[in-house]
Write a protein that holds these residues in place. Structure first.
Motif, PDB file in Angstrom:
ATOM      1  N   VAL A  99     -12.452  -7.262  27.873  1.00  0.00           N
ATOM      2  CA  VAL A  99     -12.685  -7.468  26.421  1.00  0.00           C
ATOM      3  C   VAL A  99     -11.650  -7.148  25.639  1.00  0.00           C
ATOM      4  CG1 VAL A  99     -14.335  -6.518  24.894  1.00  0.00           C
ATOM      5  CG2 VAL A  99     -15.123  -6.769  26.936  1.00  0.00           C
ATOM      6  N   SER A 141     -20.690  -8.136  30.431  1.00  0.00           N
ATOM      7  CA  SER A 141     -21.721  -7.720  29.342  1.00  0.00           C
ATOM      8  C   SER A 141     -23.071  -7.735  29.722  1.00  0.00           C
ATOM      9  CB  SER A 141     -20.960  -7.966  28.076  1.00  0.00           C
ATOM     10  OG  SER A 141     -19.837  -7.623  27.617  1.00  0.00           O
ATOM     11  N   SER A 182     -15.523 -11.182  30.150  1.00  0.00           N
ATOM     12  CA  SER A 182     -16.100 -10.284  28.986  1.00  0.00           C
ATOM     13  C   SER A 182     -17.692 -10.645  29.164  1.00  0.00           C
ATOM     14  CB  SER A 182     -15.454 -10.358  27.826  1.00  0.00           C
ATOM     15  OG  SER A 182     -14.076 -10.013  27.885  1.00  0.00           O
ATOM     16  N   LEU A 195     -20.532  -6.574  23.752  1.00  0.00           N
ATOM     17  CA  LEU A 195     -20.068  -5.420  24.671  1.00  0.00           C
ATOM     18  C   LEU A 195     -20.923  -4.162  23.972  1.00  0.00           C
ATOM     19  CD1 LEU A 195     -18.539  -4.028  26.923  1.00  0.00           C
ATOM     20  CD2 LEU A 195     -16.836  -3.869  25.034  1.00  0.00           C
TER      21      LEU A 195
END
Length: 288
Positions: A234, A268, A264, A173
């Motif tokens: 996340v 990302s 997540s 991230l």
């Protein structure tokens, strides 16, 4: 009779468009080294980058701990500290957006980026090297933050492999957000503007999420916004991998929070693909 001897012509200088993947990686690492050396010569940048997340850990732990109801744990202060840390970790890596946005804007204002453009290096290497360097800085900040969190009562309950996976999700991230910063840094005129533009939108992103309070505690119209926020996925993934969810806690029915690790990674990767493409395109258009 005069004999003319032809000298072999010099090999043409490589053109950025003709540079292969191996040379691109090499150029990116050279630029990354340059930025890491620059960070080492200005250690206060890293130090000040550590102060804010450490303050968040201490303030939220002791000011809000015991005041916020956590489903499955009630008002237990120690449970809130563990619930909190996933949000603090994720918020910290998103602030990595400030590094490239301010750094690139500063390099552009000083003409350093123009010098890079005049060199026979891959066009994307300047930006990629900068994001690599900021990823290293983010990893260092995460390490120090984990030590501080441990001191205030945070623990890992799911073993080292899942813990490493959690830090991997966080760094992915953080790397994604450095590309947002790379685009912002090229889109403003001054480092001061880059600092504001790089951070002002992060506060609603991080606070309208499940980072600091459960979405169940929010108004009904705001809950879907928080639950489908990529940042929330996340945060939930990190809590799950660290084992920081209270026993009996049931995440909301939103798909990203039911499958947080997968969500997540998808979020990302999409951010990296979209913003790297836009940032490199912006770099090329500025060169033209």
């Amino acid at each position: 009779m005069t004999t003319t001897t032809e000298r072999p012509s010099a090999a043409p200088a490589p053109v950025p468009g003709n540079i292969g993947i191996g040379q691109t990686v090499h150029d990116s690492l050279v630029i990354a080294k340059r930025n890491l050396l620059r960070m080492m010569r200005i250690p206060e940048v890293v130090i000040f980058g550590l102060i804010q997340p450490v303050m968040f850990v201490v303030l939220f732990s002791y000011v809000f701990g015991g005041s916020i109801n956590i489903p499955g744990a009630g008002l237990d202060a120690s449970a809130y500290r563990e619930f909190l840390m996933g949000g603090i970790f994720a918020q910290t890596v998103t602030f990595a957006v400030a590094g490239p946005s301010i750094g690139i804007a500063e390099d552009m204002s000083k003409g350093i980026v123009d010098r890079f453009r005049s060199l026979p290096i891959a066009r994307g290497a300047v930006l990629t090297g900068r994001t690599f360097a900021d990823l290293v800085q983010t990893a260092l900040i995460l390490l120090v933050l984990a030590v501080v969190a441990f001191l205030v009562g945070w623990r890992i309950h799911e073993g080292p492999l899942k813990a490493l996976a959690a830090f991997g999700v966080l760094l992915l991230l953080g790397y994604a957000f450095t590309w947002i910063g790379a685009l912002i840094g090229q889109s403003v005129r001054t480092p001061e503007a880059a600092g504001s533009a790089g951070l002002i939108w992060l506060f609603p992103l991080t606070f309208i999420s499940v980072a600091f309070v459960p979405s169940e505690n929010m108004p009904g119209w705001l809950q879907p916004v928080a639950e489908y926020n990529p940042f929330s996925a996340v945060v939930m993934a990190v809590r799950d991998l660290f084992g920081n969810l209270p026993q009996g806690y049931q995440p909301p029915d939103a798909w990203p929070l039911q499958h947080p690790v997968l969500a997540s990674v998808i979020y990302s990767v999409l951010i990296i693909v979209v913003f790297r493409t836009l940032a490199v395109r912006k770099y090329k258009s500025n060169a033209g």
